[in-house]
Design a protein around this motif. Structure first.
Motif, PDB file in Angstrom:
ATOM      1  N   MET A   1       1.012  -1.229   0.032  1.00 17.01           N
ATOM      2  CA  MET A   1      -0.077  -0.036  -0.024  1.00 17.01           C
ATOM      3  C   MET A   1       0.716   1.288  -0.014  1.00 17.01           C
ATOM      4  O   MET A   1       1.851   1.295   0.334  1.00 17.01           O
ATOM      5  N   LEU A   2       0.405   2.169  -0.649  1.00 16.49           N
ATOM      6  CA  LEU A   2       1.149   3.573  -0.650  1.00 16.49           C
ATOM      7  C   LEU A   2       1.320   4.160   0.565  1.00 16.49           C
ATOM      8  O   LEU A   2       0.159   4.312   1.449  1.00 16.49           O
ATOM      9  N   PRO A   3       2.484   4.859   1.195  1.00 11.61           N
ATOM     10  CA  PRO A   3       2.578   5.208   2.456  1.00 11.61           C
ATOM     11  C   PRO A   3       2.045   6.836   2.252  1.00 11.61           C
ATOM     12  O   PRO A   3       2.783   7.692   1.836  1.00 11.61           O
ATOM     13  N   LEU A   4       1.250   6.950   2.833  1.00 13.13           N
ATOM     14  CA  LEU A   4       0.235   8.258   3.036  1.00 13.13           C
ATOM     15  C   LEU A   4       0.625   8.801   4.382  1.00 13.13           C
ATOM     16  O   LEU A   4       0.808   8.150   5.240  1.00 13.13           O
ATOM     17  N   GLU A   5       0.487  10.401   4.520  1.00 14.17           N
ATOM     18  CA  GLU A   5       0.458  11.011   5.786  1.00 14.17           C
ATOM     19  C   GLU A   5      -0.686  10.436   6.402  1.00 14.17           C
ATOM     20  O   GLU A   5      -1.869  10.571   5.783  1.00 14.17           O
ATOM     21  N   PRO A   6      -0.664  10.011   7.609  1.00 14.09           N
ATOM     22  CA  PRO A   6      -1.924   9.445   8.358  1.00 14.09           C
ATOM     23  C   PRO A   6      -2.966  10.621   8.501  1.00 14.09           C
ATOM     24  O   PRO A   6      -2.704  11.581   9.081  1.00 14.09           O
ATOM     25  N   THR A   7      -4.138  10.122   8.340  1.00 17.57           N
ATOM     26  CA  THR A   7      -5.099  10.998   8.763  1.00 17.57           C
ATOM     27  C   THR A   7      -5.235  11.257  10.056  1.00 17.57           C
ATOM     28  O   THR A   7      -5.036  10.457  11.002  1.00 17.57           O
ATOM     29  N   SER A   8      -5.652  12.510  10.439  1.00 19.20           N
ATOM     30  CA  SER A   8      -5.670  12.956  11.947  1.00 19.20           C
ATOM     31  C   SER A   8      -6.681  12.299  12.587  1.00 19.20           C
ATOM     32  O   SER A   8      -7.595  12.008  12.231  1.00 19.20           O
ATOM     33  N   PRO A   9      -6.240  11.957  14.101  1.00 21.16           N
ATOM     34  CA  PRO A   9      -7.317  11.052  14.855  1.00 21.16           C
ATOM     35  C   PRO A   9      -8.580  11.963  15.201  1.00 21.16           C
ATOM     36  O   PRO A   9      -9.637  11.415  15.186  1.00 21.16           O
ATOM     37  N   THR A  10      -8.760  13.353  14.625  1.00 22.00           N
ATOM     38  CA  THR A  10      -9.953  14.073  14.993  1.00 22.00           C
ATOM     39  C   THR A  10     -10.681  13.922  13.887  1.00 22.00           C
ATOM     40  O   THR A  10     -11.851  13.941  13.629  1.00 22.00           O
ATOM     41  N   TRP A  11     -10.323  13.353  12.547  1.00 24.96           N
ATOM     42  CA  TRP A  11     -11.139  13.369  11.614  1.00 24.96           C
ATOM     43  C   TRP A  11     -12.280  12.454  11.578  1.00 24.96           C
ATOM     44  O   TRP A  11     -13.591  12.511  11.328  1.00 24.96           O
ATOM     45  N   VAL A  12     -12.088  11.353  12.328  1.00 26.94           N
ATOM     46  CA  VAL A  12     -13.214  10.081  12.527  1.00 26.94           C
ATOM     47  C   VAL A  12     -14.462  10.705  13.363  1.00 26.94           C
ATOM     48  O   VAL A  12     -15.440  10.457  12.808  1.00 26.94           O
TER      49      VAL A  12
END
Ligand SMILES: [Fe+2]
Ligand SMILES: [Fe+2]
Length: 202
Positions: free
Chosen positions: A1-12
Motif C-alpha cells: 500500500m502507498l505510504p500516506l501521511e496518516p489522517t488525523s485522529p480528529t477526522w473520524v
C-alpha cells in the motif's frame, strides 16, 4: 500500500458527527472514480491492457456507487448534489505537462503527464482505502461497517493498480515522483476551513 501521511485522529469523530454528509460525499466519490477510469481508457486507446483494466475498474466502482446508494436509501438519506472539497483538482494542479517521450513504444502516452495522472489516481484510491478502514472500525452501524471494510480492501487494490500503471508508463520505479506527490496530497488534504469529507479535513 502507498505510504500516506496518516489522517488525523480528529477526522473520524468529525466524520461520524456528520455521517449523512460523508455518505453522500462517498457516493459521489465512487461515481467519479468510475468516470475517471473510463476517461483514462478513452484518452489512451493504444495503451495495451489499459482499456480492459479501466473498464473492469469502472464497473467495480459503479457497484460500489450502487451499494452506497442503497445504504443511503436504507438510512433515509437523500442522494443529492453536494459540493466536493476540490481534492482531486488540488492534486491535479501538481501534474507535470505532457512530454513527447514514447516510452514503451506507445505514441499516445504523454510521458510525465500520464505518469502523474496514474499517480494522482493511486493516491486518491490509497486515501479512500485509509479513510474507509478508519470508518469501518468506528461506525456503530454494523452493516455500514461491513461495507466500509469490503470497499476499503478494493480501494487498496485499485491504488496498487494505478501505481503499477504509472511504473509501466515510466518504464521503471517512480519512487521520487510518488514521494513528491504524496507530500502534495497531504498538503491538499490539510487545507484549513474544510469540514470532514472522504477527501477533506486533515
Ligand atoms: Fe470504489
Ligand atoms: Fe477505487
Amino acid at each position: 500500500m502507498l505510504p500516506l501521511e496518516p489522517t488525523s485522529p480528529t477526522w473520524v469523530a468529525a466524520a461520524l458527527a456528520d455521517l449523512p454528509r460523508v455518505l453522500v460525499d462517498h457516493a459521489h466519490c465512487e461515481s467519479k472514480a468510475a468516470t475517471t477510469a473510463l476517461r483514462h481508457a478513452g484518452r489512451h486507446p493504444a495503451w495495451p491492457r489499459l482499456a480492459l483494466s479501466m473498464s473492469r475498474l469502472a464497473r467495480e466502482e459503479l457497484v460500489h456507487f450502487e451499494r452506497v446508494l442503497r445504504e443511503l436509501e436504507r438510512l433515509g438519506i437523500p442522494f443529492r448534489l453536494q459540493a466536493g472539497a476540490g481534492y482531486a483538482s488540488g492534486l491535479q494542479a501538481a501534474m507535470r505537462p505532457p512530454t513527447s517521450a514514447r516510452r514503451g513504444g506507445c505514441p499516445t502516452w504523454q510521458g510525465d503527464r500520464t505518469v502523474d495522472e496514474m499517480l494522482v489516481c493511486a493516491l486518491i484510491e490509497a486515501r479512500s482505502h485509509e479513510r474507509l478502514e478508519l470508518l469501518a472500525g468506528a461506525v456503530p452501524d454494523e452493516r455500514l461497517a461491513g461495507l466500509y471494510k469490503e470497499l476499503c480492501e478494493a480501494e487498496a487494490r485499485h491504488g496498487d493498480l494505478y501505481l503499477e500503471l504509472a511504473e509501466e508508463v515510466a518504464g521503471g520505479p517512480v519512487t521520487d515522483r510518488l514521494a513528491e506527490l504524496t507530500r502534495h496530497e497531504a498538503a491538499v488534504l490539510a487545507r484549513p476551513g474544510l469540514s470532514a469529507l472522504m477527501h477533506a479535513g486533515g
